[in-house]
Design a protein around this motif. Sequence first.
Motif, short mmCIF file in Angstrom:
data_model
loop_
_atom_site.label_atom_id
_atom_site.label_comp_id
_atom_site.label_asym_id
_atom_site.label_seq_id
_atom_site.Cartn_x
_atom_site.Cartn_y
_atom_site.Cartn_z
N THR A 304 0.89 -1.19 -0.01
CA THR A 304 0.01 -0.09 0.20
C THR A 304 0.94 1.15 0.06
O THR A 304 2.11 1.12 0.32
CB THR A 304 -1.06 0.13 1.20
OG1 THR A 304 -0.15 0.09 2.59
CG2 THR A 304 -1.77 -1.35 1.34
N GLY A 305 0.33 2.41 -0.16
CA GLY A 305 1.26 3.39 -0.13
C GLY A 305 0.10 4.81 -0.68
O GLY A 305 -1.16 4.53 -0.52
N HIS A 306 0.59 5.85 -0.95
CA HIS A 306 -0.06 6.93 -1.44
C HIS A 306 -0.96 7.04 -2.61
O HIS A 306 -1.83 7.59 -3.09
CB HIS A 306 0.74 8.30 -1.60
CG HIS A 306 1.72 8.12 -2.49
ND1 HIS A 306 2.90 7.34 -2.07
CD2 HIS A 306 2.07 8.41 -4.03
CE1 HIS A 306 3.93 7.04 -3.08
NE2 HIS A 306 3.34 7.83 -4.08
N PHE A 307 -0.47 5.81 -3.41
CA PHE A 307 -1.46 5.48 -4.54
C PHE A 307 -2.70 4.55 -4.27
O PHE A 307 -3.37 4.17 -5.21
CB PHE A 307 -0.31 4.58 -5.44
CG PHE A 307 0.16 3.49 -4.87
CD1 PHE A 307 -0.61 2.18 -4.94
CD2 PHE A 307 1.31 3.58 -4.03
CE1 PHE A 307 0.21 1.19 -4.17
CE2 PHE A 307 1.95 2.32 -3.52
CZ PHE A 307 1.30 1.20 -3.63
N GLY A 308 -2.86 4.23 -3.15
CA GLY A 308 -3.96 3.39 -2.58
C GLY A 308 -3.44 1.99 -2.37
O GLY A 308 -2.38 1.64 -1.50
N GLY A 309 -3.68 1.00 -3.03
CA GLY A 309 -3.16 -0.47 -3.20
C GLY A 309 -3.92 -1.42 -2.45
O GLY A 309 -5.09 -1.51 -2.38
N ASN A 310 -3.34 -2.38 -1.64
CA ASN A 310 -4.22 -3.57 -1.01
C ASN A 310 -4.45 -2.94 0.35
O ASN A 310 -3.95 -3.40 1.37
CB ASN A 310 -3.00 -4.67 -1.06
CG ASN A 310 -3.73 -5.74 -0.20
OD1 ASN A 310 -4.83 -5.97 -0.46
ND2 ASN A 310 -3.11 -6.73 0.67
N MET A 311 -5.33 -1.88 0.49
CA MET A 311 -5.68 -1.27 1.68
C MET A 311 -6.54 -2.18 2.65
O MET A 311 -6.47 -1.95 3.72
CB MET A 311 -6.49 0.14 1.00
CG MET A 311 -5.76 1.07 0.34
SD MET A 311 -6.70 2.52 -0.06
CE MET A 311 -7.74 1.71 -1.30
N ASP A 312 -7.24 -3.07 2.14
CA ASP A 312 -7.87 -3.85 2.95
C ASP A 312 -8.94 -3.26 3.87
O ASP A 312 -8.80 -3.78 5.05
CB ASP A 312 -7.19 -5.12 3.66
CG ASP A 312 -6.75 -5.96 2.78
OD1 ASP A 312 -7.57 -6.60 1.92
OD2 ASP A 312 -5.48 -6.47 2.77
N PHE A 313 -9.37 -1.95 3.62
CA PHE A 313 -10.50 -1.11 4.43
C PHE A 313 -11.70 -1.52 4.01
O PHE A 313 -12.03 -1.48 3.05
CB PHE A 313 -9.99 0.14 4.00
CG PHE A 313 -10.87 1.01 4.93
CD1 PHE A 313 -11.06 0.89 6.27
CD2 PHE A 313 -11.12 2.39 4.34
CE1 PHE A 313 -11.74 1.85 7.15
CE2 PHE A 313 -11.99 3.06 5.22
CZ PHE A 313 -12.14 2.97 6.55
N SER A 314 -12.25 -2.22 5.18
CA SER A 314 -13.70 -2.63 4.93
C SER A 314 -14.75 -1.64 4.66
O SER A 314 -16.15 -2.01 4.44
CB SER A 314 -14.13 -3.46 6.22
OG SER A 314 -14.01 -2.53 7.34
N GLU A 315 -14.38 -0.47 4.40
CA GLU A 315 -15.33 0.70 4.04
C GLU A 315 -15.38 1.04 2.55
O GLU A 315 -16.15 1.83 1.88
CB GLU A 315 -15.21 2.02 4.73
CG GLU A 315 -15.66 1.96 6.33
CD GLU A 315 -17.11 1.42 6.30
OE1 GLU A 315 -18.00 1.93 5.57
OE2 GLU A 315 -17.29 0.69 7.73
N VAL A 316 -14.45 0.24 1.80
CA VAL A 316 -14.54 0.09 0.45
C VAL A 316 -15.49 -0.48 -0.39
O VAL A 316 -15.41 -1.75 -0.79
CB VAL A 316 -13.04 -0.10 -0.24
CG1 VAL A 316 -13.13 -0.01 -1.83
CG2 VAL A 316 -11.95 0.53 0.34
N VAL A 317 -16.85 -0.28 -0.09
CA VAL A 317 -17.85 -1.14 -0.35
C VAL A 317 -18.96 -0.21 -1.26
O VAL A 317 -18.66 0.92 -1.38
CB VAL A 317 -18.71 -1.14 0.97
CG1 VAL A 317 -18.09 -2.27 2.02
CG2 VAL A 317 -19.18 -0.06 1.74
N ALA A 318 -19.88 -0.87 -1.54
CA ALA A 318 -20.82 -0.22 -2.60
C ALA A 318 -21.67 1.06 -1.98
O ALA A 318 -21.90 0.86 -0.90
CB ALA A 318 -21.96 -1.31 -2.87
N GLY A 319 -21.69 2.16 -2.59
CA GLY A 319 -22.18 3.44 -2.07
C GLY A 319 -21.29 4.46 -1.84
O GLY A 319 -21.79 5.50 -1.22
#
Length: 464
Positions: A304-319
């Motif tokens: 991961t980094g400033h470019f995003g990446g494998n963020m595994d953030f559970s709020e990257v969801v529909a909506g």
Amino acid sequence: MGDQSIEISNMPCYDYICSQLESGMRTLVCFILLLTIATPAAAEQWIVRADMWGVSAYYTLNVERTDNNWVGDLDGGEIRGTADEDRITFSVRSGHDSGAVFTGRIVEDRMSGFATFPDRNGGEGATTRHEFSAWRVPERAPGGVQTHRYDPSDFSHTWNPDREPVLVIWPGDTVITETIDSGGIDSNGNTQSLFGNPQTGPFFIAGAEPGDTLAIRIISLTPNRDYADSLDHIVQRVRGPQLTSDSEQIGRFVRWNIDREAGVARPANVSDALAELEVPLRPMLGGLGVAPSFGWPAISTGDTGHFGGNMDFSEVVAGNTVYLQVQRPGALLYLGDAHAAQGDGETTQFALETSMDVVFSVSLIKQSATPMPRVESPDAIMVLGQAGTMEDALQIATGGMVSWLRTDYGLTLSDSAQLMGAAIEYRIANLAGRNIGIAAIIDKSLLPESQNTLTLAPEDSRED
């Protein structure tokens, strides 16, 4: 006063004036015909790649062709050149690369050749010579915003600026596509790629330039098979001494059955204690990123980094909408590593890994760079800090939130400190990767109306 109207036809100069007007009209008509016959200027955009001693430098070339003449700009620097059949030569007249000369050959929508650049370290008149190649960005299809279908057959294991785009899209467009799981398995249970978070993409967003912000709106995420794979594992970062001594008892493969109709997942083989366990599905994208900036090598899809990446953030969801800083022409957006559900931090190393049908749209915020990934939901704004230590990740997330509050909501530093002290939330986004991810979150109901004066790119306009 009496009637003072004049009969113009009785004036001595009437015939002369009429003859001159007729002559002038004939001249104007001829001039218009000449303009019609001349070759009109054709606007084109090319993406240029120069091989700088093994490091790729990318440029956006905008040109207008009139007959054999080229005028336009290379990353904002004025260019002028000529084309003779399939040969092209143009020079850069201003900007960072002023003095560079490109000479090459055009074959359909491809260009290649050599470029000479001034050698700033070599003294007056010194130059360096490098190979370059370019491809022409296709024109946008008529009819405004489009919906595209892309069925992937090849996948990337790096966030890579050199990978050929799989699709060119424009701000406002929607894409329907799919991902395979982190192990390389597709919706039919067949292996399509090596394990290690293979990504779908990249998608080239026309008009995206370094310094812009790419807004990715997640429209829908739908598991497209009836199972997910995970582990009964606890990542090293959160193990204390008491867990370390028992670690040999865990780390085994776990299959989860996905009930798409009921919207839940259940472990397939469980003890009596978990016999009734049902976890609500909350599909998410673990991987979402753009190509990193100049000077960076291709980066593993596990990072991961400033470019995003494998963020595994559970709020990257529909909506929700994810904001990423554009660092290369076209942004080059990748996505993958979908999860049917995941607890904060992905403490099992693998969440409920599955393949996914994905629908998303893109917009551009021009000339406004987002320094670290942001996520916006209908109810909250969130900033991700991603770094090698918890302390560094907290500092990045906190600084990013203060920046957002000040620039978009008009808060002072004192205002931001007071608000955060009373209401900020911190969530652990990622514990399973090389970097730790921390999300700083503020409820929108506590914020004043946004003062953001930034506007989306003109191409984003659409009728509701």
